[in-house]
Design an enzyme around this catalytic site. Structure first.
Site, PDB file in Angstrom:
ATOM      1  N   LYS A   1     -31.778  52.431 -68.477  1.00 25.09           N
ATOM      2  CA  LYS A   1     -32.803  51.511 -69.428  1.00 25.09           C
ATOM      3  C   LYS A   1     -32.850  50.504 -70.594  1.00 25.09           C
ATOM      4  O   LYS A   1     -33.139  49.673 -70.603  1.00 25.09           O
ATOM      5  CB  LYS A   1     -33.905  51.856 -68.731  1.00 25.09           C
ATOM      6  CG  LYS A   1     -34.864  53.245 -69.889  1.00 25.09           C
ATOM      7  CD  LYS A   1     -35.330  52.666 -70.303  1.00 25.09           C
ATOM      8  CE  LYS A   1     -35.428  53.853 -71.459  1.00 25.09           C
ATOM      9  NZ  LYS A   1     -36.412  53.335 -73.366  1.00 25.09           N
TER      10      LYS A   1
ATOM     11  N   GLY B   1     -39.959  58.803 -69.103  1.00 25.16           N
ATOM     12  CA  GLY B   1     -40.960  58.145 -68.240  1.00 25.16           C
ATOM     13  C   GLY B   1     -41.285  57.217 -69.548  1.00 25.16           C
ATOM     14  O   GLY B   1     -40.594  56.533 -70.259  1.00 25.16           O
TER      15      GLY B   1
ATOM     16  N   THR C   1     -39.931  48.985 -70.968  1.00 28.88           N
ATOM     17  CA  THR C   1     -39.291  48.208 -72.271  1.00 28.88           C
ATOM     18  C   THR C   1     -38.850  47.524 -72.187  1.00 28.88           C
ATOM     19  O   THR C   1     -38.243  47.044 -73.356  1.00 28.88           O
ATOM     20  CB  THR C   1     -38.138  49.688 -72.179  1.00 28.88           C
ATOM     21  OG1 THR C   1     -38.388  50.824 -71.867  1.00 28.88           O
ATOM     22  CG2 THR C   1     -36.615  49.551 -73.528  1.00 28.88           C
TER      23      THR C   1
ATOM     24  N   ASP D   1     -39.845  52.813 -66.434  1.00 27.56           N
ATOM     25  CA  ASP D   1     -39.837  52.833 -67.766  1.00 27.56           C
ATOM     26  C   ASP D   1     -38.369  51.842 -67.846  1.00 27.56           C
ATOM     27  O   ASP D   1     -39.249  50.986 -68.819  1.00 27.56           O
ATOM     28  CB  ASP D   1     -39.139  54.338 -68.938  1.00 27.56           C
ATOM     29  CG  ASP D   1     -38.370  54.333 -69.543  1.00 27.56           C
ATOM     30  OD1 ASP D   1     -38.816  53.592 -70.317  1.00 27.56           O
ATOM     31  OD2 ASP D   1     -37.665  55.453 -69.661  1.00 27.56           O
TER      32      ASP D   1
ATOM     33  N   ARG E   1     -37.807  48.954 -79.433  1.00 31.27           N
ATOM     34  CA  ARG E   1     -36.497  48.814 -80.682  1.00 31.27           C
ATOM     35  C   ARG E   1     -35.345  48.130 -80.010  1.00 31.27           C
ATOM     36  O   ARG E   1     -34.607  47.615 -80.317  1.00 31.27           O
ATOM     37  CB  ARG E   1     -35.993  50.672 -81.073  1.00 31.27           C
ATOM     38  CG  ARG E   1     -36.756  51.132 -81.996  1.00 31.27           C
ATOM     39  CD  ARG E   1     -36.403  52.099 -82.120  1.00 31.27           C
ATOM     40  NE  ARG E   1     -35.971  53.222 -81.379  1.00 31.27           N
ATOM     41  CZ  ARG E   1     -36.720  54.431 -81.935  1.00 31.27           C
ATOM     42  NH1 ARG E   1     -38.288  54.971 -82.062  1.00 31.27           N
ATOM     43  NH2 ARG E   1     -36.486  55.354 -80.617  1.00 31.27           N
TER      44      ARG E   1
END
Lengths: 334, 334
Positions: free
Chosen positions: A194, A139, A251, A247, A258
């Site tokens: 993703k 998630g 992100t 998600d 990252r």
């Protein structure tokens, strides 16, 4: 399971350490496995993971160990929280200590590089499909925020609804709300794919292309995730939920991601070789881009954003040119 | 239409001025209508909209006027780019100058407050449904970015595909890619309703709740937009496209979004009354929240995020408590 039960967390990176920490706060005893002996010793002594999760102090209930046997001893639950490319080996080493009564949970977002398998498929292949209870957790979960007690949601998916409910019972709290799903394929692919779009999003920011471009990119990114995901057996609806869209958006937005950061640096003109050398944590989107493209080729599916990310990283394509090409694909009905 | 043709842009706010500017760059002659005579005179003289679009210099091809008759004279196209609550009156005043040959394009994102009508419905009601060619333009379009030539996409929707294609021909350029759609209801509702979710997103940021919460909120926000939108006749797929998800993500991410800003300030503890007094531009999400809730009640639909936004703005509900309640709704299958 009773709260006095023991949970093994395999992997003491930033997600594994976070999971160990929040579960210890919920009253579980944790065996936290770190394969590098020196890091395990430091973490056991200092109680702080200064590299991956600075500022969070692990309580005595978290037993840090470089021994898989010790981490898994009497564990009712085994969580995998490792880089995707380390999962198979860790799983092989852990296999002798995993029993059919244990619930195995993959918290890894990626695809195995040479096999292009999802993480739960790797675990099944190593441990034997019939022998284990298996679930995944995925998630919008930036680890540092969850460790600091900021509100978050996640999805527990398993073929057996009881296993998904078990994951929910283990994690669900006021600030970490767990929803259940039966679509393991969709939940895992949403979490894995993703990261590719997050790299592209970082590039948009690194190139200074603005929020309009980023909104368009995320929309098309989700569309290409869905094209591949449904071809591989996932339910389209899953991608519109927390483990897909949720998600993805998190992100693509967070500077703590990252993968976003790798993209940002590429957009700013750095080369992948140089970025890679400076990373302390794996950017999962990089190997995932290659695996996803191969899967897409097998399925005869177009993934123009993933292809651009791949070409920029592995073929030194110019990010600005690649993004321009993406934005100027032929005008047509939506 | 030939590029030498004239386009009337009604409204010299930040979006209207941007549209006038980019169309003038494409070779059109523009009649830009600003109803406040002093502002029209200043803009005509200074060539810069210092309040709404500082830094962008309008070329001589943009004829700024406080006269609707002059703006619409010989215009082949009439663009409405006004605050939603001013549309009806402007449309009534413009009606005598609009002919059946003209293409009327709504670039307004909102719902009329007392009638809860979409913008194209207001135009139809005033001008007469049979008498006009009508289209809407809506997408992830932060005006300042488009004025600076940064890449963006948008959607032209019309019941008659020829009208959508006409809008595409007028606007489509290397940096502003226009896609067509036949789902006028879906395109308009996506553009209107996302402003409510953008206010909620700003609150998440103002409260410091993090990217995980924001990802979850955007996911659920889209779900509630779709619940209402499909009940009102829109096509669900439209909301997953650029004019739905794309616009939503852009608006929730950009600090240039007025609606995000209103939410941010609410999250930081300011009261709506004080915020409202300081705004130079309308935050469309505020009246839209009320209209959307009334429509949802009529349809028997739950819109918990929109309800929270409404309660925070109009009933002084505490933003932190409201967001906590949203995040801790009962755990269930997704």
């Amino acid at each position: 399971m009773a709260e006095s039960d023991r949970i093994a967390v395999l992997g003491a990176g930033n997600w594994g350490t976070t999971l160990a920490y929040i579960l210890s706060q919920r009253g579980y005893r944790i065996g936290l496995w770190e394969y590098r002996e020196d890091l395990a010793r430091d973490l056991a002594a200092l109680r702080e993971n200064r590299i991956y999760l600075p500022g969070v102090i692990l309580p005595p209930e978290v037993d840090v160990t470089p021994s898989l046997g010790q981490a898994l001893q009497k564990a009712a639950v085994c969580l995998f929280a490792l880089p995707s490319q380390s999962l198979r080996e860790a799983c092989q080493q852990a296999a002798p200590f995993i029993t059919p009564h244990q619930l195995v949970i993959s918290c890894v977002k990626g695809l195995e590089h040479h096999t292009r398998l999802r993480m739960s498929q790797v675990i099944e292949e190593v441990l034997g499909r019939q022998k284990i209870r298996l679930a995944v957790l995925s998630g919008p979960n930036i680890a540092g925020e969850i460790a600091r007690g900021m509100p978050a949601t996640s999805v527990a998916a398993a073929l057996d609804p009881n296993d998904a409910l078990a994951v929910q019972r283990i994690f669900h709290s006021k600030n970490f709300r767990i929803y259940t799903s039966g679509d393991v394929v969709g939940v895992e692919l949403g979490g894995a794919l993703k990261n590719i779009i997050a790299i592209a999003s970082g590039m948009v920011d690194g190139l200074g292309l603005g929020a309009n471009t980023k909104g368009a990119l995320i929309t098309r990114g989700l569309a290409e995730i869905i094209r591949l995901g449904t071809a591989l057996g996932a339910n389209q609806e899953t991608f519109y939920g927390l483990s897909g869209l949720g998600d993805l958006v998190t992100t693509c937005m967070s500077r703590q991601s990252r993968n976003w950061n790798v993209g940002y640096r590429l957009g700013q003109g750095e080369r992948w070789d140089d970025i890679q050398r400076s990373l302390t944590m794996v950017a999962e989107g990089v190997p995932t881009a290659e695996s996803a493209l191969r899967l897409a080729e097998d399925e005869g599916i177009e993934m123009p954003i993933s292809r651009a990310v791949y070409q920029i990283i592995f073929e030194n394509k110019d990010p600005r040119q690649a993004m321009e090409e993406l934005m100027t694909r032929e005008a047509k009905p939506e």
